[in-house]
Design an enzyme around this catalytic site. Structure first.
Site, PDB file in Angstrom:
ATOM      1  N   ARG A   1       6.976   1.045  13.602  1.00 51.58           N
ATOM      2  CA  ARG A   1       7.610   0.489  12.403  1.00 51.58           C
ATOM      3  C   ARG A   1       8.789  -0.423  12.727  1.00 51.58           C
ATOM      4  O   ARG A   1       9.361  -1.045  11.841  1.00 51.58           O
ATOM      5  CB  ARG A   1       8.087   1.619  11.489  1.00 51.58           C
ATOM      6  CG  ARG A   1       6.970   2.468  10.928  1.00 51.58           C
ATOM      7  CD  ARG A   1       7.510   3.491   9.928  1.00 51.58           C
ATOM      8  NE  ARG A   1       6.566   4.541   9.667  1.00 51.58           N
ATOM      9  CZ  ARG A   1       5.563   4.464   8.780  1.00 51.58           C
ATOM     10  NH1 ARG A   1       5.392   3.384   8.069  1.00 51.58           N
ATOM     11  NH2 ARG A   1       4.741   5.484   8.619  1.00 51.58           N
TER      12      ARG A   1
ATOM     13  N   TYR B   1      11.270   9.072   1.442  1.00 51.69           N
ATOM     14  CA  TYR B   1      11.295   8.054   0.399  1.00 51.69           C
ATOM     15  C   TYR B   1      12.045   8.469  -0.862  1.00 51.69           C
ATOM     16  O   TYR B   1      12.225   7.664  -1.771  1.00 51.69           O
ATOM     17  CB  TYR B   1       9.861   7.647   0.034  1.00 51.69           C
ATOM     18  CG  TYR B   1       9.105   7.081   1.211  1.00 51.69           C
ATOM     19  CD1 TYR B   1       9.436   5.828   1.718  1.00 51.69           C
ATOM     20  CD2 TYR B   1       8.092   7.788   1.827  1.00 51.69           C
ATOM     21  CE1 TYR B   1       8.765   5.299   2.805  1.00 51.69           C
ATOM     22  CE2 TYR B   1       7.409   7.276   2.916  1.00 51.69           C
ATOM     23  CZ  TYR B   1       7.749   6.023   3.396  1.00 51.69           C
ATOM     24  OH  TYR B   1       7.091   5.505   4.476  1.00 51.69           O
TER      25      TYR B   1
ATOM     26  N   HIS C   1       4.031  -4.425   9.158  1.00 56.88           N
ATOM     27  CA  HIS C   1       3.924  -4.310  10.606  1.00 56.88           C
ATOM     28  C   HIS C   1       2.626  -4.875  11.166  1.00 56.88           C
ATOM     29  O   HIS C   1       2.464  -4.904  12.389  1.00 56.88           O
ATOM     30  CB  HIS C   1       4.062  -2.832  11.004  1.00 56.88           C
ATOM     31  CG  HIS C   1       5.161  -2.150  10.264  1.00 56.88           C
ATOM     32  ND1 HIS C   1       6.497  -2.431  10.474  1.00 56.88           N
ATOM     33  CD2 HIS C   1       5.140  -1.242   9.255  1.00 56.88           C
ATOM     34  CE1 HIS C   1       7.234  -1.711   9.646  1.00 56.88           C
ATOM     35  NE2 HIS C   1       6.436  -0.975   8.904  1.00 56.88           N
TER      36      HIS C   1
ATOM     37  N   ASN D   1       8.207  -5.338  -0.759  1.00 60.72           N
ATOM     38  CA  ASN D   1       8.069  -4.158   0.083  1.00 60.72           C
ATOM     39  C   ASN D   1       6.594  -4.111   0.425  1.00 60.72           C
ATOM     40  O   ASN D   1       5.784  -3.620  -0.353  1.00 60.72           O
ATOM     41  CB  ASN D   1       8.516  -2.886  -0.645  1.00 60.72           C
ATOM     42  CG  ASN D   1       8.459  -1.668   0.246  1.00 60.72           C
ATOM     43  OD1 ASN D   1       7.783  -1.671   1.270  1.00 60.72           O
ATOM     44  ND2 ASN D   1       9.139  -0.616  -0.162  1.00 60.72           N
TER      45      ASN D   1
ATOM     46  N   GLU E   1      12.507  -9.285   2.373  1.00 58.11           N
ATOM     47  CA  GLU E   1      11.742  -8.099   2.779  1.00 58.11           C
ATOM     48  C   GLU E   1      12.567  -6.855   2.445  1.00 58.11           C
ATOM     49  O   GLU E   1      13.756  -6.799   2.759  1.00 58.11           O
ATOM     50  CB  GLU E   1      11.459  -8.163   4.275  1.00 58.11           C
ATOM     51  CG  GLU E   1      10.701  -6.982   4.823  1.00 58.11           C
ATOM     52  CD  GLU E   1      10.499  -7.064   6.332  1.00 58.11           C
ATOM     53  OE1 GLU E   1      10.413  -5.984   6.944  1.00 58.11           O
ATOM     54  OE2 GLU E   1      10.429  -8.169   6.893  1.00 58.11           O
TER      55      GLU E   1
ATOM     56  N   ASP F   1       1.970 -15.690   6.894  1.00 54.96           N
ATOM     57  CA  ASP F   1       1.563 -17.069   6.612  1.00 54.96           C
ATOM     58  C   ASP F   1       1.738 -17.425   5.132  1.00 54.96           C
ATOM     59  O   ASP F   1       2.144 -18.545   4.807  1.00 54.96           O
ATOM     60  CB  ASP F   1       0.114 -17.296   7.039  1.00 54.96           C
ATOM     61  CG  ASP F   1      -0.065 -17.320   8.554  1.00 54.96           C
ATOM     62  OD1 ASP F   1       0.956 -17.363   9.285  1.00 54.96           O
ATOM     63  OD2 ASP F   1      -1.234 -17.287   8.997  1.00 54.96           O
TER      64      ASP F   1
ATOM     65  N   PRO G   1       0.796  -1.220   0.000  1.00 56.28           N
ATOM     66  CA  PRO G   1       0.000   0.000   0.000  1.00 56.28           C
ATOM     67  C   PRO G   1       0.836   1.280   0.000  1.00 56.28           C
ATOM     68  O   PRO G   1       1.875   1.369   0.641  1.00 56.28           O
ATOM     69  CB  PRO G   1      -0.831  -0.108   1.279  1.00 56.28           C
ATOM     70  CG  PRO G   1      -0.102  -1.069   2.138  1.00 56.28           C
ATOM     71  CD  PRO G   1       0.581  -2.018   1.212  1.00 56.28           C
ATOM     72  N   ASN G   2       0.330   2.224  -0.756  1.00 62.03           N
ATOM     73  CA  ASN G   2       0.850   3.587  -0.861  1.00 62.03           C
ATOM     74  C   ASN G   2       2.159   3.711  -1.636  1.00 62.03           C
ATOM     75  O   ASN G   2       2.625   4.820  -1.867  1.00 62.03           O
ATOM     76  CB  ASN G   2       0.985   4.245   0.521  1.00 62.03           C
ATOM     77  CG  ASN G   2      -0.339   4.350   1.210  1.00 62.03           C
ATOM     78  OD1 ASN G   2      -1.305   4.845   0.633  1.00 62.03           O
ATOM     79  ND2 ASN G   2      -0.421   3.855   2.427  1.00 62.03           N
TER      80      ASN G   2
ATOM     81  N   ARG H   1      12.744   5.179  12.537  1.00 60.48           N
ATOM     82  CA  ARG H   1      11.469   5.895  12.418  1.00 60.48           C
ATOM     83  C   ARG H   1      10.588   5.608  13.632  1.00 60.48           C
ATOM     84  O   ARG H   1      11.071   5.199  14.681  1.00 60.48           O
ATOM     85  CB  ARG H   1      10.797   5.499  11.094  1.00 60.48           C
ATOM     86  CG  ARG H   1      11.655   5.935   9.894  1.00 60.48           C
ATOM     87  CD  ARG H   1      11.012   5.675   8.576  1.00 60.48           C
ATOM     88  NE  ARG H   1       9.762   6.432   8.475  1.00 60.48           N
ATOM     89  CZ  ARG H   1       8.820   6.147   7.593  1.00 60.48           C
ATOM     90  NH1 ARG H   1       8.962   5.146   6.735  1.00 60.48           N
ATOM     91  NH2 ARG H   1       7.723   6.869   7.540  1.00 60.48           N
TER      92      ARG H   1
ATOM     93  N   HIS I   1      12.724  -2.436   2.336  1.00 59.09           N
ATOM     94  CA  HIS I   1      12.205  -1.127   2.729  1.00 59.09           C
ATOM     95  C   HIS I   1      13.117  -0.045   2.178  1.00 59.09           C
ATOM     96  O   HIS I   1      14.345  -0.182   2.227  1.00 59.09           O
ATOM     97  CB  HIS I   1      12.129  -0.976   4.251  1.00 59.09           C
ATOM     98  CG  HIS I   1      11.196  -1.949   4.875  1.00 59.09           C
ATOM     99  ND1 HIS I   1       9.833  -1.790   4.831  1.00 59.09           N
ATOM    100  CD2 HIS I   1      11.432  -3.106   5.511  1.00 59.09           C
ATOM    101  CE1 HIS I   1       9.271  -2.815   5.433  1.00 59.09           C
ATOM    102  NE2 HIS I   1      10.216  -3.632   5.849  1.00 59.09           N
TER     103      HIS I   1
ATOM    104  N   ARG J   1       4.884  11.176  -2.268  1.00 57.01           N
ATOM    105  CA  ARG J   1       4.670  10.919  -0.839  1.00 57.01           C
ATOM    106  C   ARG J   1       5.967  11.115  -0.051  1.00 57.01           C
ATOM    107  O   ARG J   1       6.942  10.404  -0.258  1.00 57.01           O
ATOM    108  CB  ARG J   1       4.188   9.479  -0.658  1.00 57.01           C
ATOM    109  CG  ARG J   1       4.010   9.084   0.779  1.00 57.01           C
ATOM    110  CD  ARG J   1       3.637   7.615   0.906  1.00 57.01           C
ATOM    111  NE  ARG J   1       3.543   7.247   2.299  1.00 57.01           N
ATOM    112  CZ  ARG J   1       3.835   6.056   2.762  1.00 57.01           C
ATOM    113  NH1 ARG J   1       4.237   5.101   1.957  1.00 57.01           N
ATOM    114  NH2 ARG J   1       3.721   5.803   4.043  1.00 57.01           N
TER     115      ARG J   1
ATOM    116  N   ALA K   1       3.027  -0.710   4.867  1.00 56.99           N
ATOM    117  CA  ALA K   1       2.473  -0.778   6.222  1.00 56.99           C
ATOM    118  C   ALA K   1       2.043  -2.189   6.620  1.00 56.99           C
ATOM    119  O   ALA K   1       2.027  -2.514   7.813  1.00 56.99           O
ATOM    120  CB  ALA K   1       1.295   0.185   6.352  1.00 56.99           C
TER     121      ALA K   1
END
Length: 145
Positions: free
Chosen positions: A112, A24, A81, A75, A99, A88, A11-12, A108, A101, A19, A78
């Site tokens: 997070r 970022y 977290h 990535n 993973e 799963d 998301p986002n 931060r 980021h 943003r 949100a």
């Protein structure tokens, strides 16, 4: 023959470039996709790059990656977290998942600092801006050869 790597974005991340550029950076998600395609080709990877704001779609794509890819860079935004469902799904598949980021999540907000998906992933890369994606592809090359 290229091996496929899924690069999944949550998301986002479609808002990159607009943003919070102080966190970022100024690259768009399309810019990052182009960087991944270039870097992937140097590793013999075809990159299947996707983004969704919907948790269930990310779960579906992880399941699909188990059939079509040699690895995944994700990535999860949100959902990193909060999502037991992504944790799963990662545990349910046999291909390695890294993973990713853009920011250093540990520098931060406290919420997070904990990742629900990290324990299910092969590794975590964070804090190197968009280069975090390239580092994930390099890691996948090393563990899939």
């Amino acid at each position: 023959m290229s091996k496929t790597v899924f690069v999944l974005n949550g998301p986002n991340l479609n808002m990159l470039g607009k943003r919070e550029p102080g966190i970022y950076g100024g690259k768009t998600l399309k810019d990052i996709e182009n960087d991944c395609v270039t870097a992937g080709s140097s590793h013999g990877f075809a990159i299947d790059f996707r983004q969704s704001n919907h948790e269930g779609m990310l779960v579906d794509w992880l399941h699909e990656a188990d059939e079509k890819a040699v690895g995944v860079a994700i990535n999860a935004g949100a959902y990193t977290h909060t999502s037991v469902a992504l944790h799963d799904a990662i545990r349910a598949i046999s291909v390695p998942v890294i993973e990713v980021h853009i920011s250093n999540v540990h520098a931060r907000e406290a919420f997070r600092h904990h990742s629900m998906i990290a324990p299910a992933c092969k590794g975590v890369i964070c804090g190197f801006g968009p280069t975090s994606y390239i580092l994930a592809l390099h890691a996948l090359k090393n563990i899939t050869d």
